[in-house]
Design a protein around this motif. Structure first.
Motif, PDB file in Angstrom:
ATOM      1  N   ALA A 175       0.814  -1.215   0.000  1.00  0.00           N
ATOM      2  CA  ALA A 175       0.000   0.000   0.000  1.00  0.00           C
ATOM      3  C   ALA A 175       0.847   1.265   0.000  1.00  0.00           C
ATOM      4  CB  ALA A 175      -0.942  -0.002   1.207  1.00  0.00           C
ATOM      5  N   LEU A 176       2.095   1.136   0.444  1.00  0.00           N
ATOM      6  CA  LEU A 176       3.019   2.276   0.427  1.00  0.00           C
ATOM      7  C   LEU A 176       3.699   2.435  -0.929  1.00  0.00           C
ATOM      8  CD1 LEU A 176       4.682   1.777   3.933  1.00  0.00           C
ATOM      9  CD2 LEU A 176       3.003   3.514   3.291  1.00  0.00           C
ATOM     10  N   GLY A 177       3.335   1.595  -1.881  1.00  0.00           N
ATOM     11  CA  GLY A 177       3.893   1.688  -3.226  1.00  0.00           C
ATOM     12  C   GLY A 177       5.110   0.819  -3.465  1.00  0.00           C
ATOM     13  N   ASP A 271      15.145   3.902   1.021  1.00  0.00           N
ATOM     14  CA  ASP A 271      15.557   2.958  -0.018  1.00  0.00           C
ATOM     15  C   ASP A 271      14.843   1.611   0.122  1.00  0.00           C
ATOM     16  OD1 ASP A 271      17.414   4.880  -0.932  1.00  0.00           O
ATOM     17  OD2 ASP A 271      18.882   4.198   0.547  1.00  0.00           O
ATOM     18  N   ILE A 272      14.806   1.121   1.326  1.00  0.00           N
ATOM     19  CA  ILE A 272      14.146  -0.160   1.605  1.00  0.00           C
ATOM     20  C   ILE A 272      13.326  -0.023   2.888  1.00  0.00           C
ATOM     21  CG2 ILE A 272      14.470  -2.596   2.210  1.00  0.00           C
ATOM     22  CD1 ILE A 272      16.944  -2.684   0.511  1.00  0.00           C
ATOM     23  N   ALA A 273      12.028  -0.289   2.793  1.00  0.00           N
ATOM     24  CA  ALA A 273      11.163  -0.304   3.976  1.00  0.00           C
ATOM     25  C   ALA A 273      11.289  -1.665   4.658  1.00  0.00           C
ATOM     26  CB  ALA A 273       9.719  -0.033   3.584  1.00  0.00           C
ATOM     27  N   LEU A 274      11.151  -1.669   5.974  1.00  0.00           N
ATOM     28  CA  LEU A 274      11.377  -2.898   6.743  1.00  0.00           C
ATOM     29  C   LEU A 274      10.216  -3.131   7.700  1.00  0.00           C
ATOM     30  CD1 LEU A 274      13.582  -5.094   7.267  1.00  0.00           C
ATOM     31  CD2 LEU A 274      14.435  -3.629   9.101  1.00  0.00           C
ATOM     32  N   PHE A 275       9.735  -4.380   7.736  1.00  0.00           N
ATOM     33  CA  PHE A 275       8.585  -4.724   8.576  1.00  0.00           C
ATOM     34  C   PHE A 275       8.904  -6.008   9.340  1.00  0.00           C
ATOM     35  CE2 PHE A 275       4.359  -6.004   9.780  1.00  0.00           C
ATOM     36  CZ  PHE A 275       3.633  -4.821   9.863  1.00  0.00           C
ATOM     37  N   SER A 289      12.520   3.077  14.519  1.00  0.00           N
ATOM     38  CA  SER A 289      11.653   2.141  15.236  1.00  0.00           C
ATOM     39  C   SER A 289      10.957   1.229  14.227  1.00  0.00           C
ATOM     40  CB  SER A 289      10.621   2.905  16.073  1.00  0.00           C
ATOM     41  OG  SER A 289       9.864   3.789  15.268  1.00  0.00           O
ATOM     42  N   LEU A 290      10.626   0.018  14.674  1.00  0.00           N
ATOM     43  CA  LEU A 290      10.243  -1.058  13.765  1.00  0.00           C
ATOM     44  C   LEU A 290       8.725  -1.189  13.618  1.00  0.00           C
ATOM     45  CD1 LEU A 290      11.507  -3.342  12.072  1.00  0.00           C
ATOM     46  CD2 LEU A 290      11.348  -4.800  14.103  1.00  0.00           C
ATOM     47  N   SER A 291       8.261  -1.123  12.377  1.00  0.00           N
ATOM     48  CA  SER A 291       6.866  -1.464  12.082  1.00  0.00           C
ATOM     49  C   SER A 291       6.698  -2.970  12.251  1.00  0.00           C
ATOM     50  CB  SER A 291       6.497  -1.047  10.657  1.00  0.00           C
ATOM     51  OG  SER A 291       6.559   0.357  10.504  1.00  0.00           O
ATOM     52  N   THR A 292       5.533  -3.389  12.751  1.00  0.00           N
ATOM     53  CA  THR A 292       5.423  -4.795  13.144  1.00  0.00           C
ATOM     54  C   THR A 292       3.974  -5.227  13.313  1.00  0.00           C
ATOM     55  OG1 THR A 292       6.291  -6.389  14.778  1.00  0.00           O
ATOM     56  CG2 THR A 292       5.504  -4.282  15.627  1.00  0.00           C
ATOM     57  N   ILE A 293       3.788  -6.522  13.468  1.00  0.00           N
ATOM     58  CA  ILE A 293       2.514  -7.103  13.898  1.00  0.00           C
ATOM     59  C   ILE A 293       2.623  -7.390  15.390  1.00  0.00           C
ATOM     60  CG2 ILE A 293       1.004  -9.119  13.766  1.00  0.00           C
ATOM     61  CD1 ILE A 293       0.699  -7.357  11.340  1.00  0.00           C
ATOM     62  N   ALA A 294       1.648  -6.926  16.158  1.00  0.00           N
ATOM     63  CA  ALA A 294       1.657  -7.112  17.612  1.00  0.00           C
ATOM     64  C   ALA A 294       0.600  -8.133  18.017  1.00  0.00           C
ATOM     65  CB  ALA A 294       1.401  -5.783  18.323  1.00  0.00           C
ATOM     66  N   PRO A 295       0.990  -9.381  18.282  1.00  0.00           N
ATOM     67  CA  PRO A 295       0.024 -10.334  18.838  1.00  0.00           C
ATOM     68  C   PRO A 295      -0.355  -9.912  20.258  1.00  0.00           C
ATOM     69  CG  PRO A 295       2.019 -11.437  18.025  1.00  0.00           C
ATOM     70  CD  PRO A 295       2.327  -9.986  18.120  1.00  0.00           C
ATOM     71  N   ASP A 296      -1.543 -10.258  20.663  1.00  0.00           N
ATOM     72  CA  ASP A 296      -2.001  -9.933  22.021  1.00  0.00           C
ATOM     73  C   ASP A 296      -1.394 -10.929  23.010  1.00  0.00           C
ATOM     74  OD1 ASP A 296      -3.297  -9.119  24.306  1.00  0.00           O
ATOM     75  OD2 ASP A 296      -5.284  -9.835  23.680  1.00  0.00           O
ATOM     76  N   ALA A 332       2.362   0.561  12.638  1.00  0.00           N
ATOM     77  CA  ALA A 332       3.260   1.182  11.666  1.00  0.00           C
ATOM     78  C   ALA A 332       4.148   2.211  12.359  1.00  0.00           C
ATOM     79  CB  ALA A 332       2.450   1.845  10.545  1.00  0.00           C
ATOM     80  N   ARG A 333       5.468   2.041  12.182  1.00  0.00           N
ATOM     81  CA  ARG A 333       6.431   2.959  12.814  1.00  0.00           C
ATOM     82  C   ARG A 333       7.395   3.501  11.741  1.00  0.00           C
ATOM     83  NH1 ARG A 333       6.847  -1.276  17.158  1.00  0.00           N
ATOM     84  NH2 ARG A 333       5.420  -0.666  18.830  1.00  0.00           N
ATOM     85  N   GLU A 334       8.533   3.955  12.178  1.00  0.00           N
ATOM     86  CA  GLU A 334       9.453   4.680  11.302  1.00  0.00           C
ATOM     87  C   GLU A 334      10.078   3.823  10.210  1.00  0.00           C
ATOM     88  OE1 GLU A 334      10.962   7.715  14.870  1.00  0.00           O
ATOM     89  OE2 GLU A 334      12.202   6.009  14.249  1.00  0.00           O
ATOM     90  N   SER A 335      10.214   2.519  10.430  1.00  0.00           N
ATOM     91  CA  SER A 335      10.902   1.677   9.435  1.00  0.00           C
ATOM     92  C   SER A 335      10.113   1.512   8.139  1.00  0.00           C
ATOM     93  CB  SER A 335      11.233   0.297  10.034  1.00  0.00           C
ATOM     94  OG  SER A 335      10.050  -0.444  10.291  1.00  0.00           O
ATOM     95  N   THR A 336       8.820   1.896   8.158  1.00  0.00           N
ATOM     96  CA  THR A 336       8.048   1.914   6.908  1.00  0.00           C
ATOM     97  C   THR A 336       7.490   3.289   6.603  1.00  0.00           C
ATOM     98  OG1 THR A 336       5.997   1.254   8.057  1.00  0.00           O
ATOM     99  CG2 THR A 336       7.357  -0.510   7.143  1.00  0.00           C
ATOM    100  N   LEU A 337       7.213   4.093   7.623  1.00  0.00           N
ATOM    101  CA  LEU A 337       6.598   5.406   7.407  1.00  0.00           C
ATOM    102  C   LEU A 337       7.599   6.548   7.394  1.00  0.00           C
ATOM    103  CD1 LEU A 337       3.397   5.141   9.655  1.00  0.00           C
ATOM    104  CD2 LEU A 337       3.651   4.600   7.212  1.00  0.00           C
TER     105      LEU A 337
END
Length: 339
Positions: A175-177, A271-275, A289-296, A332-337
Motif C-alpha cells: 500500500a506504500l507503493g 531505499d528499503i522499507a522494513l517490517f 523504530s520497527l513497524s510490526t505485527i503485535a500479537p495480544d 506502523a512505525r518509522e521503518s516503513t513510514l
C-alpha cells in the motif's frame, strides 16, 4: 494474628464454605454474596494460605511453561505475561526451553516432570500429531502457537491467525507503493510451521496487490535470530534481487536485517522499507523504530492460564477442548513510514 477464613465469614455474614468458594474462584456464588465476601477480604487484608490449600487439594501450586527458545524475546515476554496471569491464581511458574527439538518436546509431553507440576502450557515446534496421540500423562495441557496436524487434538489450544497477520504486514508495504517486497524467514525444517503460515500470508498479499512472486526475493533461514536476519539481508543485497521492502517473519530477524542495511549505507525506509512481526520491546527503541505485527501476548497468556485453571477446577465439568484465536494489531512505525 493473620485474619482467618472464619474471620472473613463472620464479617461478611456467610458460611466458611461460601468464603472458600469465593477465594477459590468457584462460579456458583451469587454476585451480591461474592461482593460482600470480597469487601470483607479487603477490609481484613485476608491472604489465603496457598500452601495449605494446595496440600488439601493434592497439588503443588506449580505450573510449567515450555517454550522453544528464551533467547527469542517474544517467548521471554510471553513468559512474563504467563507469570503475571498465573500469580492471580497463586501459582508459581516453572519455565523450560526445548530449542524446538522433537526429542525434548516429546519428553515434555510425556510428563517427565509431572510429579512437580499441576498443569502445562506448551509451545511446541517439532512435535507431531502422533506424539500427542501417544501421550498418556494425565497432567492438564494447553497448547500455544500453531495447531499440530490437521485434526483437532484433545487439548485446549491458543494461537493467532499467522496467515492473516502476515498478509496485513505485507499488504501494508504494498500500500506504500513498494513493488519488490522480499521475505526473510522461510524455513525448510520440519519445525517451521509458523514460517510456512507467514509465507502463505506473504504470498496472498502479493497476489492481492497484483504483484508477481519472485523466488529470488524469498530468503530462507536456519533460525529466527538476529544473526540469521543479518545474513539473509546481506545475501539479498549481494544477489542483485533489488528489494524495495522486506517483510521479516519476526522482529529479531528484522533487527538483524536493519543492522546490515545501515552498515551498507541503505536508508530505511527511503531505499528499503522494513517490517517485522511480534512487537518486541527492542523494536520500539531501535533506530528507526520497527513497524510490526503485535500479537495480544497478554491475552494469549491470560486465556491459556484461565483454560488451565478450568481444567484444574472441580467446579467446572469436563468439556470439549477449546480453540482460541487471539487478536493481533498492525503497528506502523518509522521503518516503513519514516520520521
Amino acid at each position: 494474628m493473620q485474619p482467618r477464613l472464619k474471620d472473613v465469614a463472620e464479617l461478611a455474614g456467610v458460611s466458611i464454605k461460601t468464603v472458600s468458594n469465593v477465594v477459590n474462584g468457584y462460579q456458583f456464588v451469587k454476585q451480591e454474596t461474592r461482593t460482600r465476601v470480597e469487601q470483607a477480604i479487603a477490609e481484613l487484608n485476608y491472604r489465603p494460605n496457598l500452601t495449605a490449600r494446595n496440600l488439601r487439594q493434592g497439588r503443588s501450586g506449580v505450573i510449567a511453561l515450555a517454550v522453544p527458545d528464551l533467547d527469542i524475546p517474544y517467548f521471554a515476554e510471553l513468559a512474563t505475561n504467563v507469570i503475571t496471569a498465573a500469580d492471580r491464581h497463586g501459582w508459581t511458574v516453572l519455565i523450560d526451553q526445548t530449542q524446538g527439538e522433537r526429542a525434548k518436546e516429546r519428553l515434555v509431553v510425556a510428563g517427565i516432570r509431572a510429579h512437580l507440576i499441576d498443569g502445562l502450557l506448551f509451545s511446541p515446534l517439532a512435535l507431531t500429531a502422533a506424539d500427542l496421540a501417544a501421550r498418556d500423562d494425565r497432567t492438564p495441557l494447553v497448547l500455544l502457537g500453531e495447531r499440530i496436524g490437521r485434526e483437532r487434538t484433545p487439548y485446549d489450544h491458543v494461537g493467532i491467525d499467522n496467515v492473516s497477520a502476515a498478509l496485513q504486514g505485507t499488504a501494508h508495504l504494498a500500500a506504500l507503493g513498494r513493488r519488490r517486497i522480499a521475505a526473510i524467514g522461510a524455513r525448510r525444517a520440519a519445525s517451521g510451521a509458523t514460517a510456512r503460515l507467514r509465507l502463505r500470508g506473504y504470498r496472498k498479499a502479493l497476489a492481492g496487490a497484483g504483484l508477481a512472486e519472485d523466488p529470488t526475493l524469498v530468503s530462507h533461514v536456519e533460525a529466527f535470530h538476529r544473526a540469521d536476519g543479518a545474513r539473509a539481508m546481506a545475501a539479498l543485497l549481494d544477489s542483485g534481487a533489488s528489494p524495495d521492502a522486506v517483510f521479516c517473519f519476526n522482529d529479531t530477524l528484522a533487527l538483524g536485517a536493519l543492522r546490515t542495511l545501515l552498515s551498507r549505507g541503505v536508508r530505511v525506509p527511503d531505499d528499503i522499507a522494513l517490517f517485522g512481526f511480534d512487537d518486541i520491546e527492542d523494536g520500539r527503541f531501535s533506530t528507526p523504530s520497527l513497524s510490526t505485527i503485535a500479537p495480544d501476548r497478554q491475552g494469549i497468556a491470560q486465556t491459556a492460564v484461565d483454560l488451565l485453571a478450568e481444567r484444574l477446577s472441580a467446579a467446572v465439568p469436563e468439556r470439549a477442548p477449546q480453540e482460541v484465536c487471539a487478536s493481533h494489531e498492525l503497528i506502523a512505525r518509522e521503518s516503513t513510514l519514516g520520521r
